[in-house]
Each structure stands twice: as structure tokens, then as C-alpha cells.
Design an enzyme around this catalytic site. Structure first.
Site, PDB file in Angstrom:
ATOM      1  N   GLU A 102       3.799  20.187   7.343  1.00  0.00           N
ATOM      2  CA  GLU A 102       4.149  21.410   8.041  1.00  0.00           C
ATOM      3  C   GLU A 102       3.529  21.569   9.422  1.00  0.00           C
ATOM      4  O   GLU A 102       4.127  22.170  10.304  1.00  0.00           O
ATOM      5  CB  GLU A 102       3.756  22.623   7.174  1.00  0.00           C
ATOM      6  N   SER A 474      42.141  57.139 -16.385  1.00  0.00           N
ATOM      7  CA  SER A 474      42.551  57.428 -17.764  1.00  0.00           C
ATOM      8  C   SER A 474      41.433  57.240 -18.783  1.00  0.00           C
ATOM      9  O   SER A 474      41.547  57.688 -19.925  1.00  0.00           O
ATOM     10  CB  SER A 474      43.744  56.545 -18.157  1.00  0.00           C
TER      11      SER A 474
END
Length: 783
Positions: A102, A474
Site C-alpha cells: 500500500e 383490493s
């Protein structure tokens, strides 16, 4: 040379000299301009930087953890993690591997690697690829305080925060923070946690090869996850081992041994249980009681959620929404990127691209390598090459057409989504825009057994199950019918399914002429058949007969809010607003014999020592919880059972091969919302499908086509091993040819028929008296 040319030459030379002087001035001034811009950025942005006191006093706290009823962890909330390891206890091999992978110059730069930034800037200008050049300090700044979006402004703040951190913290302190909080996949934060998850051993037991594998994860935890992508993980690991040699962290002998070592991983954990919406609900409830201490006291929260049912609910809803999505128009790739021709560079580019477009569970991201109308070749995040042809291309066929618009066309470099079928075949599709929810609870206790609030929590954290106020259509009719039973109606009451017309004088504006969904009118029919076929005209006539005001009062017995269901005839068609959780609680009243129980999510809360701090008492079905009579609930169940036997939900009994199923489909006007609410005596399930911003789902996209298959899929797993429970008659009912009726209304003593005398019944709602009232009533009819 002609005279004109000789005369012009001095002028040309003068112009060239001026141009060179101008360019030289720009070159000389450029550093001053850059310094000025940096000074302005510092003056404006530096005072706005967040305080880093939390980093200078970084001490591990115990997070809030959330578990299912059977002990599966589904959430963890808190700023820090349990596996905190001081820097002096992190072995050198692990630190060296991280630095090599890194930030090799970590101990040499002031928090920002200006050489690396310059190199990244030049690379970005050359090929427009994203070059991060983030140091370890910058990554800590980003992970603690900033978002992950790639913008110039965020990069400026990242640089400034890194410089600020370096002025207040030592290098070892910064590296300690990084190695304890960086995300490494599989829910692991920090290298100590990752060592346990991937290898089942502590950090100080790692070899060079094992440490290199872990150090390769921060760049792309999903792409380099050795459980999911072992080949790609090895490529990254070998790169890290090579970098360790170049940096002088290992000898050539150690380098060779690390490359030759065969890694042995711990058995991969089972796939994560997705119950993020339920965990978030629990977090909110606990925070309301304990405040911010909830995140530091180490509280364990045990929910009523059943992991098996939750897994089934999550899978069923996602499957249903993805099936729907394959019927929609293809909207185009998520992105289109340039791909290099060099194979090594190609693989790295695909890793980079798919880090921005990660897999969404079974919905895999892929980058297209070749595309034609007959076949597409693409690469997954794992590095696997897949080929899609035939029916697998049907959902994206328009994107492979030669006449496809540029934003729709699938070509080399396109980022697409792929699904793998049960037989290994691949299908190209797209991320759904549609949303949904599924709620399941035990009607005997109100305990929530499964809750899925949307397609993907990471993409949309809004909880549709508990927060979405939608028209039930419904699916609301059973509550109107329940009220009608108290007024003398029964399954055999004949109601005319004939056209209705309300003129402008009644509505206060334009005439209203409601329709049945199928557009057909079948004339007089018994109530049981009308509900099974979801006849709107019958529901309106029933509500008109009993009175909207009476019905509005009755529905509050099921937990609905009176104000959200105005007393107009549109209530018969479900024009009010409800949440799926409210619908589940309301249908539970029918399922448990008439009792309204509050939904229950949290069973108990305990401290780190296991002492129970809070425990929810199990409710009892007693008269204090009664909402409707047991006979009303029984007759309604018999009506709802007919719907799953011969009505709009007949697929339920047919697919599940059992008759103890009860429920109702629901589709709102123009198919904006699709519902199915149903139950078996031990479990209520409600499914809703719709868009976050209401809009049409499409022609023929009904509750029976969209929501019911999801419910069936879920119940197939949920009811495995559950014996069929016959519907036992309640006291005070009599069996008649069309079904069960209240004994006092037997033999024709109740309402025999409605709407037989006229197709234009008189209105029962008060006449509007002002233009404002007329407008509000019309709005209700338009819903």
C-alpha cells in the site's frame, strides 16, 4: 528569396520570439499559480476540517450487536471493533506486507506522497483511468471522515486531513489505526479479525505468504477475496510478495518459500443472512432507549426473526423482482469503459472497474469483452469468463441491436449484470428499479419472523415494509366485508355486479364511473364469489349499503388509522394508505381468531456478561386484545380460503398442495401497487411490489402476477414440516349452501340482496357544500 519574403521574415521572427517568451512566462508562472491555489485551498478548507480528537484517543469500545432468535448475527453498530491490536503487538511480517502493498514510502513522506500524486495525475491525463495514489495516512483520513466518492474536492480534503493527522500523530499511531480499522471483506475490519476469519489463527502465527494474501485485500476486498476469487487472490498475493522482495523486507530465500507455499484457509462462513432492515429497526429502538451509549456498552439484542424464514423471504422477494425486471425494456449498461488490449493490463482494469460496480449478491457484475446479437463474452469480478447466448440474451436484446441508441448499446467495455440459473446457464439482465417488501409474523404472538424492506439495503436503505405508505387496493376489501358481516351480510348475500355511475352533481366535478379490473360485469352473484373474483362493483355496493362512516370506524379495530381512510366509497377499492407491516398485523386478526396484537421485533436485550436487561413479555390472546368476534374472524377466513381455492389467488393452494391458506390479492388503479396478503394459521405473510416514487408497473402487472408468486415461494419454505391446520367453526355460526353465516342471520334473516333494483344507487355520502369540499371528494375518487 523574393523581396516580400525577406521583408516578412523579420516580422515572423519577432512574432515567434514573442510567442516563446509568452510560453516561457506561463511555464515560470505555473508553480506560483499552483502555490497560490494551494494557499487559497488551505485558507478556505483547513478551518473546516473535522477534529481528529477521536483518533488521538482511539480506544476500542464494545459495539451493539443484533441477533436473530436462533443466534445468527445480522448487525453490528459502533465506531470501533473488538479486534483492536496495539502496533507493538502486530508482527513485523504483517506490517512489512502492508507497507509493500500500500505505501512503501510511508515512513518517509509527510502523509502525502507528492511523487505518487504527480505520477497518478499524469497517468489519469494519459488514459483517463482512476489512479488513487492514496497513502496509508490518506486512507485513514478517508475511512474515518470522508465518503468514498471520487471527486476533486474530496481529494483536497483528504490531502489536508492527512497533513493535519501527521502533525498530531506519530507514524506508528497512524499505522496502528489503519491496521485495525481497514475493511478486508467477510465483515472483517482490521488484520487481526481477517487473520481469524481467513486462517483461524492469530496475527503472530502468520507466514510471509499468509500475510501477503491479507495485505493484498485493501485494494479491492471483493475482487481479491480468497474465498470467492481464489485465482485472482493468488495473483494479487504474488504481486505483494514480489514487492516485499523489492523493498528489502524479505530475503530471496523467504521470497521463494512464500511463492511456493500452499495456503490453507479456514472453511468459508455461510453466506451472510440479509436482514439489514430488521437490524436497523432494532438499532433505532435500542438507541431511543439508551441513546449513544447503545453503541459502546456491548449490548446484545435478540430479535424474534427466524433466520431460516428470513433467508427464504429475502430470496423470494429478490427472485420475484428480478423476474419482473426481465420483462422490462433494457435501459442500457451501467457504464462503458475503455479496455486495454494487453491481457495483464486488461485483468487489472477489470478489477478496477468492477470495484466501482460490485456484485449485488446473485446479481453479478461483468465487463463485456465481445458482443454480437448472437453471443456476449464477459468477465466477472472473480476473473471467470462467461458466455451468454440464446434465451440468456432475451432481456437485453434491444441493447444488441445495430440500431440501439449509444446509451443502450452493449459493446466491448460495457458493464452489465448477469444471473446464473439452476443449471449453470447465464442470463444478462439489469438492476431492478422496482422495489418491494415482505413481512411475515406469527399471528399468535405478533412476533416478526421475517422482514425484508427492499431489494437491496446497500442501494436503498428506505424500509418499505415499515415506512412505505401505499394504497392497498383490493387487498383492503376483506376489512369492508368484515364490517358488512356485522350488518347482516353473509357469503350467500346476492349483490349485483353491474355498472355504477356517479354524476357530476354527486362528485362535485366530473362524473365517476368505476370499473372492474377485467372490464366485465357478471350481474347478480353471491358475496363469496364476488370477493373471490375481486369485483369492484360489488365492494362499492356493499360499502354503500353499510355506510362509509360505519366502515371507517370498523377498520380501526384492525389497527388502521381513521384519518388515512376517509369515509368515501373509494375506501371499498383500497384508496387509503397503509404499510405492509400494518397489513400483516391486520390480517393476523383474521388468522388468530379476532385479536389485535402489536407487532413484536425485540425479544430481549442483554449486557456483555449475558445479564438480561430487557425482555419482552409474550402476549396472551385474551378479551383485552380482542378486536372482532371469533365468529367474524372465522367467516372471513372461510371467504379468504375460497380466494386461494378458486379465486384470484387459486395458484396458492395449487402450488403448495394444502388448503389451510387464506388471502387476498390487491392491485391499485393503473397497476401502481401490487399486493398479496395471506396466512396459514401459524404465519401471516404480506408482499408488496411497487416503485419508490409511485408509477405504473405495466399492463397486466397485478397482485396475482407479481406479489402472489413471491408469497408462494416464501411459504413453500416457511411451511415445510408444518402440518395442515383445519379451519374449525366458531360458536354462533350456521352452515348454509354458500358458506358460514351468523346464526341470527341464517335462513334469510340477514341481507338477502343489494343493488338489484337499480344500477344508479343513491349516494350515501353527504353532499359537498363548498367548492373546496367538492374538490377533495373528487380527488378521492380519482385515486
Amino acid at each position: 528569396m523574393p523581396a516580400e519574403s525577406e521583408a516578412a521574415a523579420p516580422g515572423a521572427r519577432h512574432w515567434l520570439a514573442r510567442a516563446l517568451a509568452w510560453v516561457a512566462g506561463i511555464v515560470l508562472a505555473l508553480p506560483l499559480v499552483v502555490l497560490l491555489l494551494v494557499a487559497v485551498a488551505l485558507a478556505v478548507a483547513y478551518p473546516k476540517l473535522p477534529s481528529i480528537d477521536s483518533l488521538t484517543d482511539y480506544r476500542p469500545k464494545l459495539p451493539l450487536r443484533v441477533f436473530t432468535a436462533d443466534g445468527v448475527q445480522i448487525g453490528e453498530f459502533g465506531e470501533e471493533r473488538r479486534h483492536f491490536t496495539p502496533i507493538d503487538r502486530i508482527p513485523a511480517v504483517m506490517k512489512h506486507a502492508v507497507l509493500a502493498a500500500e505505501d512503501e514510502r510511508f515512513y518517509d513522506h509527510p502523509g502525502v506522497d507528492f511523487k505518487g500524486l504527480a505520477r497518478a495525475a499524469l497517468e489519469n491525463l494519459r488514459d483517463a483511468r482512476s489512479q488513487g495514489a492514496s497513502t496509508i495516512t490518506m486512507q485513514v483520513a478517508r475511512n474515518f471522515y470522508l465518503s468514498s466518492e471520487k471527486t476533486f474536492t474530496r481529494k483536497i480534503y483528504e490531502v489536508l486531513l492527512a497533513l493535519k493527522m501527521e502533525s498530531l500523530l506519530s507514524k506508528d499511531q497512524i499505522l496502528e489505526l489503519y491496521m485495525n480499522q481497514i475493511f478486508l471483506g467477510q465483515r472483517a475490519h482490521g488484520f487481526a479479525a481477517a487473520a481469524e476469519i481467513y486462517y483461524g489463527k492469530p496475527l503472530d502465527a502468520l507466514s510471509v505468504a499468509e500475510a501477503a494474501m491479507l495485505a493484498g485485500l485493501p485494494k479491492a476486498p471483493s475482487a481479491y477475496n480468497p474465498f470467492a476469487n481464489p485465482k485472482r487472490a493468488v495473483v494479487r498475493q504474488r504481486y505483494v510478495i514480489d514487492r516485499m522482495l523489492e523493498a528489502g523486507f524479505v530475503t530471496r530465500e523467504q521470497h521463494a518459500a512464500a511463492l511456493a507455499e500452499t495456503l490453507h484457509y479456514r472453511a468459508p462462513p455461510p453466506d451472510a443472512l440479509h436482514a439489514e432492515h430488521a437490524a436497523e429497526m432494532a438499532r433505532l429502538l435500542v438507541h431511543a432507549q439508551y441513546g449513544d451509549e447503545a453503541y459502546t456498552r456491548g449490548l446484545d439484542v435478540h430479535l424474534s426473526i427466524d433466520s431460516r424464514l428470513q433467508r427464504a423471504a429475502h430470496a423470494a422477494l429478490r427472485r420475484g423482482l428480478l423476474v419482473y425486471e426481465q420483462r422490462q425494456f433494457y435501459r442500457g449498461p451501467e457504464a462503458v469503459v475503455d479496455l486495454p488490449s494487453d491481457p495483464a493490463a486488461l485483468d487489472a482494469r477489470i478489477v478496477e472497474v468492477l470495484a466501482e460496480h460490485p456484485d449485488e449478491q446473485e446479481l453479478r457484475a461483468a465487463v463485456v469483452l465481445e458482443a454480437s446479437p448472437g453471443e456476449v463474452r464477459a468477465m466477472l469480478q472473480s476473473g471467470e469468463l462467461i458466455r451468454i447466448s440464446g434465451d440468456g440474451l432475451q432481456p437485453v436484446r434491444s441493447g444488441l441491436s445495430a440500431s440501439a441508441a449509444p446509451q443502450v448499446r452493449i459493446r466491448r467495455g460495457a458493464v452489465v449484470r448477469a444471473l446464473q440459473g439452476d443449471k449453470g446457464q447465464w442470463t444478462l439482465t439489469q438492476r431492478p428499479e422496482v422495489e418491494g417488501a415482505l413481512v411475515a409474523l406469527d399471528p399468535r404472538s405478533g412476533a416478526l419472523r421475517a422482514l425484508v424492506g427492499g431489494f437491496d439495503f446497500e442501494r436503498n436503505k428506505f424500509n418499505n415494509a415499515a415506512q412505505a405508505q401505499r394504497q392497498p387496493g383490493s387487498a383492503f376489501k376483506p376489512f369492508i366485508y368484515s364490517a358488512a358481516l356485522e350488518k347482516g351480510f353473509g357469503p350467500g348475500t346476492i349483490v349485483n355486479d353491474a355498472p355504477l355511475y356517479f354524476d357530476a352533481e354527486f362528485t362535485g366535478d366530473k362524473p365517476w364511473e368505476p370499473k372492474n379490473y377485467d372490464g366485465d360485469f357478471e350481474g347478480p352473484m353471491p358475496l363469496v364469489r364476488a370477493l373471490a373474483k375481486s369485483k369492484n362493483m360489488v365492494s362499492i355496493r356493499v360499502l354503500q349499503s353499510i355506510g362509509p362512516d360505519y366502515a371507517q370506524g370498523w377498520i380501526t379495530r384492525f389497527g388502521f388509522e381513521r384519518a388515512k381512510h376517509p369515509p368515501y366509497l373509494t375506501m371499498a377499492l383500497g384508496a387509503g394508505s397503509v404499510t405492509p407491516l400494518q397489513m400483516a398485523s391486520a390480517y393476523a386478526v383474521f388468522a388468530n381468531g379476532g385479536h389485535l396484537l402489536a407487532p413484536r421485533l425485540i425479544d430481549r436485550i442483554s449486557d456483555p456478561q449475558g445479564h438480561v436487561l430487557v425482555e419482552t413479555a409474550m402476549p396472551k390472546l385474551e378479551e383485552s386484545t380482542r378486536a372482532i368476534s371469533d365468529r367474524n374472524a372465522f367467516v372471513m377466513s372461510s371467504l379468504l380460503q375460497e380466494i386461494t381455492r378458486s379465486g384470484t389467488a387459486a395458484a396458492a393452494q395449487r402450488a403448495l398442495r394444502r388448503d389451510d391458506l387464506y388471502g387476498k390479492t390487491g392491485t391499485t388503479n393503473e397497476s401502481v401497487d401490487a399486493w398479496f396478503a395471506g396466512y396459514q394459521p401459524t404465519l401471516v405473510g404480506v408482499v408488496w411490489v411497487g416503485h419508490s416514487t409511485p408509477r405504473k408497473l405495466g399492463a397486466r402487472e397485478t397482485g396475482g402476477r407479481l406479489a402472489l408468486p413471491v408469497w408462494i415461494d416464501f411459504m413453500r419454505e416457511a411451511l415445510t414440516g408444518v402440518p395442515v391446520a383445519p379451519l374449525e367453526p366458531a360458536a354462533g355460526v350456521v352452515r348454509e349452501p354458500h358458506g358460514w353465516v351468523f346464526e341470527e342471520f341464517a335462513g334469510g334473516a340477514g341481507v338477502r340482496s343489494v343493488g338489484m333494483e337499480s344500477h344508479r344507487p343513491e349516494p350515501t355520502t353527504p353532499e359537498p357544500t363548498t367548492p373546496e369540499e367538492r374538490g377533495s371528494i373528487l380527488d378521492l375518487f380519482r385515486r
